[in-house]
Design a protein around this motif. Structure first.
Motif, PDB file in Angstrom:
ATOM      1  N   UNK A   1      -0.415  17.729 -27.924  1.00 33.26           N
ATOM      2  CA  UNK A   1      -0.897  17.045 -26.724  1.00 33.26           C
ATOM      3  C   UNK A   1       0.192  16.109 -26.224  1.00 33.26           C
ATOM      4  N   UNK A   2       0.475  16.212 -24.912  1.00 32.25           N
ATOM      5  CA  UNK A   2       1.517  15.397 -24.308  1.00 32.25           C
ATOM      6  C   UNK A   2       2.863  16.090 -24.212  1.00 32.25           C
ATOM      7  N   UNK A   3       2.927  17.402 -24.555  1.00 30.43           N
ATOM      8  CA  UNK A   3       4.199  18.115 -24.420  1.00 30.43           C
ATOM      9  C   UNK A   3       4.627  18.121 -22.965  1.00 30.43           C
ATOM     10  N   UNK A   4       5.932  18.119 -22.728  1.00 31.65           N
ATOM     11  CA  UNK A   4       6.461  18.115 -21.360  1.00 31.65           C
ATOM     12  C   UNK A   4       6.321  19.520 -20.791  1.00 31.65           C
ATOM     13  N   UNK A   5       5.620  19.625 -19.685  1.00 30.68           N
ATOM     14  CA  UNK A   5       5.260  20.903 -19.072  1.00 30.68           C
ATOM     15  C   UNK A   5       6.452  21.839 -18.895  1.00 30.68           C
ATOM     16  N   UNK A   6       7.458  21.374 -18.161  1.00 27.65           N
ATOM     17  CA  UNK A   6       8.594  22.226 -17.818  1.00 27.65           C
ATOM     18  C   UNK A   6       9.389  22.637 -19.046  1.00 27.65           C
ATOM     19  N   UNK A   7       9.580  21.708 -19.972  1.00 25.84           N
ATOM     20  CA  UNK A   7      10.381  22.011 -21.163  1.00 25.84           C
ATOM     21  C   UNK A   7       9.762  23.118 -21.995  1.00 25.84           C
ATOM     22  N   UNK A   8       8.452  23.136 -22.085  1.00 27.39           N
ATOM     23  CA  UNK A   8       7.777  24.177 -22.868  1.00 27.39           C
ATOM     24  C   UNK A   8       7.637  25.469 -22.065  1.00 27.39           C
ATOM     25  N   UNK A   9       7.073  25.368 -20.871  1.00 27.50           N
ATOM     26  CA  UNK A   9       6.722  26.586 -20.133  1.00 27.50           C
ATOM     27  C   UNK A   9       7.936  27.312 -19.570  1.00 27.50           C
ATOM     28  N   UNK A  10       8.928  26.573 -19.093  1.00 31.42           N
ATOM     29  CA  UNK A  10      10.146  27.224 -18.600  1.00 31.42           C
ATOM     30  C   UNK A  10      10.900  27.887 -19.744  1.00 31.42           C
ATOM     31  N   UNK A  11      11.010  27.192 -20.849  1.00 31.86           N
ATOM     32  CA  UNK A  11      11.700  27.773 -22.005  1.00 31.86           C
ATOM     33  C   UNK A  11      10.989  29.043 -22.447  1.00 31.86           C
ATOM     34  N   UNK A  12       9.678  28.980 -22.569  1.00 30.65           N
ATOM     35  CA  UNK A  12       8.901  30.163 -22.966  1.00 30.65           C
ATOM     36  C   UNK A  12       9.125  31.311 -21.983  1.00 30.65           C
ATOM     37  N   UNK A  13       9.051  31.023 -20.698  1.00 34.40           N
ATOM     38  CA  UNK A  13       9.233  32.029 -19.647  1.00 34.40           C
ATOM     39  C   UNK A  13      10.578  32.738 -19.791  1.00 34.40           C
ATOM     40  N   UNK A  14      11.647  31.975 -19.920  1.00 31.60           N
ATOM     41  CA  UNK A  14      12.988  32.571 -19.987  1.00 31.60           C
ATOM     42  C   UNK A  14      13.172  33.389 -21.259  1.00 31.60           C
ATOM     43  N   UNK A  15      12.656  32.891 -22.370  1.00 33.75           N
ATOM     44  CA  UNK A  15      12.782  33.655 -23.612  1.00 33.75           C
ATOM     45  C   UNK A  15      12.043  34.988 -23.502  1.00 33.75           C
ATOM     46  N   UNK A  16      10.868  34.983 -22.913  1.00 34.11           N
ATOM     47  CA  UNK A  16      10.109  36.222 -22.741  1.00 34.11           C
ATOM     48  C   UNK A  16      10.848  37.175 -21.804  1.00 34.11           C
ATOM     49  N   UNK A  17      11.439  36.663 -20.735  1.00 31.24           N
ATOM     50  CA  UNK A  17      12.229  37.513 -19.829  1.00 31.24           C
ATOM     51  C   UNK A  17      13.376  38.202 -20.568  1.00 31.24           C
ATOM     52  N   UNK A  18      13.890  37.534 -21.602  1.00 37.66           N
ATOM     53  CA  UNK A  18      14.991  38.094 -22.392  1.00 37.66           C
ATOM     54  C   UNK A  18      14.499  39.074 -23.453  1.00 37.66           C
ATOM     55  N   UNK A  19      13.182  39.204 -23.578  1.00 38.62           N
ATOM     56  CA  UNK A  19      12.628  40.114 -24.571  1.00 38.62           C
ATOM     57  C   UNK A  19      12.344  39.460 -25.914  1.00 38.62           C
ATOM     58  N   UNK A  20      12.351  38.144 -25.942  1.00 38.27           N
ATOM     59  CA  UNK A  20      12.065  37.414 -27.171  1.00 38.27           C
ATOM     60  C   UNK A  20      10.574  37.086 -27.205  1.00 38.27           C
ATOM     61  N   UNK A  21       9.932  37.405 -28.302  1.00 37.43           N
ATOM     62  CA  UNK A  21       8.518  37.085 -28.473  1.00 37.43           C
ATOM     63  C   UNK A  21       8.397  35.606 -28.833  1.00 37.43           C
ATOM     64  N   UNK A  22       7.497  34.908 -28.133  1.00 36.54           N
ATOM     65  CA  UNK A  22       7.298  33.484 -28.380  1.00 36.54           C
ATOM     66  C   UNK A  22       5.858  33.260 -28.827  1.00 36.54           C
ATOM     67  N   UNK A  23       5.704  32.675 -29.992  1.00 31.53           N
ATOM     68  CA  UNK A  23       4.386  32.283 -30.485  1.00 31.53           C
ATOM     69  C   UNK A  23       4.262  30.783 -30.299  1.00 31.53           C
ATOM     70  N   UNK A  24       3.268  30.364 -29.512  1.00 36.30           N
ATOM     71  CA  UNK A  24       3.013  28.940 -29.361  1.00 36.30           C
ATOM     72  C   UNK A  24       2.003  28.528 -30.423  1.00 36.30           C
ATOM     73  N   UNK A  25       2.260  27.381 -31.054  1.00 38.65           N
ATOM     74  CA  UNK A  25       1.397  26.923 -32.136  1.00 38.65           C
ATOM     75  C   UNK A  25       0.978  25.483 -31.914  1.00 38.65           C
TER      76      UNK A  25
END
Length: 184
Positions: A9-33
């Motif tokens: 709770x309180x994670x920075x929106x852009x830092x998490x969601x943008x990073x996740x987005x770009x990694x997925x675009x590269x074909x990297x599987x991202x598990x959020x925990x």
């Protein structure tokens, strides 16, 4: 390739969601925990996100190539106070896997001793009392530690992770794609 992204709770929106987005675009599987006992996690600006798993249910880290800690003042504090975090970071460190943190989150690595004799960057002020060499660069890589200065550098942070895991060619392909340029 797989990455484990820690959400509190309180994670920075852009830092998490943008990073996740770009990694997925590269074909990297991202598990959020989620570090709590619930999958729903609230960002610093009130977005409710459903994590893929509870951190306490991820017993085997061997499939993961990196762990990612988004910042945000409150999120960083919540991650730092989670009793599971030192164990997970120690596992990633001992298995020689990447440990990535952005904005305020590198302070977690510093407080737990992972930045001693390392170059790192973070949001100004969060470096106080932290061993290591604070560089103020946008993104810093020292061995298997990747840090980034602030939310503004979420895209370079994510692209750096892509390059470290998949190489420069994949990074450049993703970079061209997110700029809206025609692929060669």
């Amino acid at each position: 390739m797989k990455c484990l992204m820690i959400l509190a709770d309180g994670f920075e929106d852009t830092e998490a969601l943008t990073t996740r987005d770009i990694l997925i675009r590269a074909g990297i599987e991202v598990t959020t925990a989620s570090i709590t006992d619930r999958l729903e996690v609230e960002s610093s600006f009130g977005i409710h996100v459903l994590a893929d798993s509870l951190l306490k249910l991820i017993f085997d880290i061997t499939p993961y190539n990196a762990i990612i800690l988004p910042g945000g003042g409150r999120g960083t504090n919540n991650i730092l106070n989670c009793p599971l975090i030192p164990m997970y970071l120690n596992k990633f460190h001992s298995y020689n896997k990447y440990i990535c943190a952005i904005c305020a989150a590198p302070s977690i690595l510093g407080k737990l001793g992972y930045l001693e004799n390392k170059k790192y960057t973070c949001f100004a002020g969060f470096n106080e009392g932290i061993a290591g060499t604070f560089t103020q660069n946008e993104v810093e890589i020292d061995g298997k530690i990747i840090t980034a200065r602030s939310m503004k550098y979420s895209i370079p942070f994510a692209l750096t992770i892509v390059e470290e895991l998949l190489g420069k060619e994949v990074k450049e392909k993703v970079q061209i794609g997110i700029q809206g340029l025609k692929q060669k």
